[in-house]
Design an enzyme around this catalytic site. Structure first.
Site, short mmCIF file in Angstrom:
data_model
loop_
_atom_site.label_atom_id
_atom_site.label_comp_id
_atom_site.label_asym_id
_atom_site.label_seq_id
_atom_site.Cartn_x
_atom_site.Cartn_y
_atom_site.Cartn_z
N CYS A 80 81.77 6.78 39.52
CA CYS A 80 83.17 7.07 39.19
C CYS A 80 84.02 6.98 40.45
O CYS A 80 83.71 7.63 41.45
CB CYS A 80 83.29 8.46 38.58
SG CYS A 80 84.99 8.96 38.21
N CYS A 165 85.36 9.58 31.84
CA CYS A 165 84.45 10.43 32.61
C CYS A 165 83.02 9.99 32.30
O CYS A 165 82.54 10.20 31.19
CB CYS A 165 84.65 11.89 32.25
SG CYS A 165 83.50 13.01 33.10
N TYR A 272 72.32 39.32 26.31
CA TYR A 272 73.29 38.22 26.45
C TYR A 272 72.86 37.13 25.47
O TYR A 272 72.65 35.97 25.84
CB TYR A 272 73.34 37.68 27.88
CG TYR A 272 73.56 38.72 28.95
CD1 TYR A 272 74.84 39.16 29.28
CD2 TYR A 272 72.48 39.26 29.65
CE1 TYR A 272 75.04 40.12 30.26
CE2 TYR A 272 72.67 40.22 30.63
CZ TYR A 272 73.95 40.64 30.94
OH TYR A 272 74.14 41.59 31.93
N ASP A 339 69.63 36.23 29.57
CA ASP A 339 70.36 34.99 29.83
C ASP A 339 71.80 35.34 30.22
O ASP A 339 72.74 35.10 29.46
CB ASP A 339 70.33 34.09 28.58
CG ASP A 339 70.98 32.73 28.83
OD1 ASP A 339 71.23 32.39 30.00
OD2 ASP A 339 71.23 32.01 27.84
N CYS A 366 71.73 30.31 35.41
CA CYS A 366 72.46 29.09 35.77
C CYS A 366 72.99 29.14 37.19
O CYS A 366 73.70 28.23 37.61
CB CYS A 366 73.60 28.84 34.78
SG CYS A 366 74.81 30.17 34.68
#
Length: 409
Positions: A80, A165, A272, A339, A366
């Site tokens: 990109c 994108c 979560y 999580d 994450c």
């Protein structure tokens, strides 16, 4: 700082930098004239000219590599043209091969665990199916003053208009990128597993200063998304939480199920819980005679979870903050699945889980720094990191998804 006076800012200065190791956040570390310089658009071992973009007067500054004098063998041309200094901040590593990206992320995970948890582990980041492009199923765009949608520049509010994108699901952004949106609004785009695109405009609320930061939602296309994972069809709020990579939810559910190993008739917690992806796996393991507690603060997610798991009466839902719900519990689960959001579970939740003395904790993360901090807190309560897997669920970016198994000593 010299003689009580602040040193002259380096912003705008171009420096020659020997690029050192990767750091958490999508940049590499260099040292110039005794100062740490975090350099984006560079790779370890390179010699670059870097333009300083941020200097707050401390011991470090930030810079972009604007010219490569000695390149890494892992450098490639970004797919990109906007993945360049001063432009789109959505990607961090388009200038590296996919294998090199995974190795850089593995180094970051290992370094965070070593620095924050005192653990020395060899880490491998595994690729997910589908390759490094065309995976991003959820995108949030910002509309500039001319009505053009785009993404923000790195560490900036400046909007970089998009024509497309390459990491997004093909065709998902077509409607959103037509232009003509209200300046200052945001666009949420979700491509679901049934091939439908869901588009919502979040327009700035009226009301001057009192309305700043608030948005009015206007659904353009769709409202309920269809997803498939853990052997089930899920019908959920299109713009609620779901894994961004199309293969991530099923991959994570498989690993969580293998490591949770909840016994038939046993008790488990899913904290979560979102819409109940991992709760569904736990429920199948414990069976009709077992119990699964699913805790989630988002009320729409709870409603979606209750509807999608209506065939699993062994799942009990509680809407609320995890630490507050756990403060009211005195039962003992055999396994807990965590999580948490990017900031991690935090000490209060970790301590509440540890008080319940589960045999195993399966932690989905994450953010490697948050994971390492929580692993260290668990260690203080008698839990050791037994296994770790990491997945490249966000190719071309610095983000990485990890699953950790913690067992009681």
């Amino acid at each position: 700082m010299t003689g009580g006076r602040r040193a002259e800012s380096w912003v705008g200065r171009t420096v020659e930098a020997e690029v050192g190791p990767v750091a958490h956040g999508g940049h590499c570390v260099s040292r110039v004239e005794g100062r740490v310089v975090f350099v984006r658009h560079a790779l370890p071992g390179e010699l670059v000219l870097a333009e300083v973009t941020e200097d707050r007067g401390g011991g470090f500054c930030r810079a972009d590599a604007v010219r490569v004098l000695r390149s890494s063998p892992h450098r490639v041309e970004p797919v990109c043209p906007l993945a360049a200094p001063g432009l789109c901040g959505g990607c961090d590593w388009q200038h590296a091969t996919p294998q090199a990206q995974r190795e850089l992320k593995a180094q970051v995970v290992a370094e965070q665990l070593r620095r924050l948890a005192g653990l020395d582990l060899a880490v491998e980041v595994e690729a997910l199916p589908g390759g490094p492009l065309g995976w991003r199923s959820r995108v949030r765009l910002v509309v500039d003053p001319a009505g053009r949608p785009g993404l923000r520049a790195h560490r900036s509010h400046r909007v970089i208009p998009l024509a497309g994108c390459p990491i997004s699901v093909p065709g998902a952004l077509d409607e959103a990128l037509t232009g003509g949106w209200r300046p200052g609004s945001e666009l949420e785009v979700t491509a679901d597993a049934a091939g439908r695109t869901h588009l919502r405009e979040l327009a700035p609320a009226r009301g001057g200063a009192a309305g700043r930061g608030r948005h009015r939602a206007r659904q353009i296309q769709g409202g309920v998304a269809v997803q498939y994972a853990a052997g089930r069809e899920w019908r959920i709020a299109a713009h609620g939480f779901w894994q961004v990579h199309p293969a991530a939810a099923d991959t994570l559910a498989t690993v969580v199920g293998e490591w949770a190993g909840a016994r038939r008739g046993g008790r488990a917690w899913d904290l979560y819980a979102g819409v109940g992806l991992f709760a569904s796996v736990l429920a199948e393991q414990v069976g009709p005679g077992g119990e699964v507690l699913a805790v989630e603060s988002g009320r729409r997610a709870v409603a979606d979870g209750e509807a999608n798991l209506a065939d699993l009466p062994q799942v009990t839902w509680r809407a609320g903050r995890v630490e507050q719900v756990l403060d009211q519990r005195d039962d003992r689960p055999e396994v807990v699945v965590l999580d948490p959001p990017r900031k991690g579970a935090g000490a209060a939740v970790v301590e509440a889980v540890a008080r319940a003395t589960p045999d195993r904790v399966v932690y989905v993360a994450c953010d490697p720094a948050a994971l390492a901090r929580d692993v260290a807190t668990f260690a203080g309560h008698g839990y050791s990191l037994a296994r770790l897997r990491a997945f490249d669920a966000f190719p071309m970016t610095h983000h990485v998804e990890c699953v950790a198994l913690l067992t009681r000593d």
